[in-house]
Scaffold this motif. Sequence first.
Motif: not given
Length: 493
Positions: A168-173, A339-350, A409-414
């Motif tokens: 999933v992380l690879e597909e999102l990236r 900062i992760r918790v201030e990230a926008d919806e897309l770059t968050y996954h990076m 951490f992976p559960t955030y993107s999942l």
Amino acid sequence: MGDYEALLEQYKRISYLRDANQVLSWDQEVMMPEGGTPARAKQRSAISATSHDLLTSEEFESALDAAEAEDLDAEQAAVVREIRREFDRAAKVPSDLVERISEETSNALPVWKEAKAESDWETFAPKVETLLELKREYANHIDPDADPYAVLFADYEPYLPLETAEAVLEELRDALVPLIEELKASDAALAAPFDGEFPEANQMALSKATLDYLGYPEEHGRIDVAPHPFSTGTQFDARVTTRFKEDDPVDAIGSTIHEFGHATYTLGLPKEAYGTPLGQHRGLTVHESQSRLWENHVGRSKAFWNGYLPLVAEHLDTGDMTPREAYEAANQLYPENRIRVEADELTYHMHIILRFEIERDLIAGDLAVEDVPEAWNAKMEEYLGVTPDSDAEGCLQDIHWAHGSFGYFPTYSLGSVLAAQLYAAASEEIENLEGKIENGEFDALHAWLTEEVHSHGTRYTTDELIEHATGESFTAKHFIDYAEAKFGDLYGL
């Protein structure tokens, strides 16, 4: 009393101890004076060791064996399945190791706070080293032949394999990196964020009003301030925290709605099953899907801001801001944000990919703890094109390692992926969902999520629950389609 009921009575005692430990943890992060740490560490470690001893006792194992031999219905079989899995993992871990991990995490918390305040990784590094050693030992006890990171990941997501997270992380990236580059190259000019200074007292009043607006029952929760927002509790008492930046109220709005999503899942768990697996959440992928669904698919939607902006204006000086401008401000891309918790919806996954890769290397011993700041900064530059100015806005920004939460951490993107899948299904089944959100009517969405997700506790495995709620297997397609459509419209692609 039958064997199944006898097993539940023993298991409930363990659950109640864990819930008490949660309250002690909440208190330490929110209200406890700093000087209380030595005693709190001992208190929490004693409870952890006691609950572990009860779970792994011969008496409990005998009760579990007897219950498994009974003729069980589907729900009872699911309960016994969950308890067996928990017992099998716990029985392999010595109670003194459980006690040491609990005490070390309690002691690590104030050290992390100090290190972050001083922006000094070296202060925190010894605690990280200790916790890594303890968690490697923990993983080795559970399965000495498995990838230790996979063992740790399974503590947070028990039924989706680590390979799924990696895929999933690879597909999102692969989907998001070119999309973000295209958006950055766009000449679209979105409205700027809120301009001015917004006192914390006003923002807290708005946060409380926002929770009420969304349907958070005051008699079953409370809101407080924490350096790293979180939610914790039970279906009777689900508390949330937030934090404030005086020049950016959108940050507090987002974190408040995010934690509301966690709390509403907790509150939606069946009350009659409290203390049993059927009264517990399915795992962090599902839990995170609830917070991300409310934060992003609701709280960052055009419909939401059309109805919500007047409430904001009651508490903050928004000037002549229009709902469209507020919607754009809530969805600005900030690829330069560190900062992760201030990230926008897309770059968050990076940010998630970066942490996932560093954690894997740390657990494997391929990255030395002392080299984390350098590795972190290099990956920030590679994935986001920025370098943190300090450890505080780099490798010290998250609280998870102070908790020993390696594999979290992976559960955030999942969860973000699942949120899109669930919201797509809800939109198909709830008539005019967007119109309801615009009118501040959330009962239908609450009811759908409770019926399809919350009310089942751990009856289903993660993949079974996803299939039940959406009619299809876990897929990133809905998130990618949603991201391309939403941000393509915003940026005029």
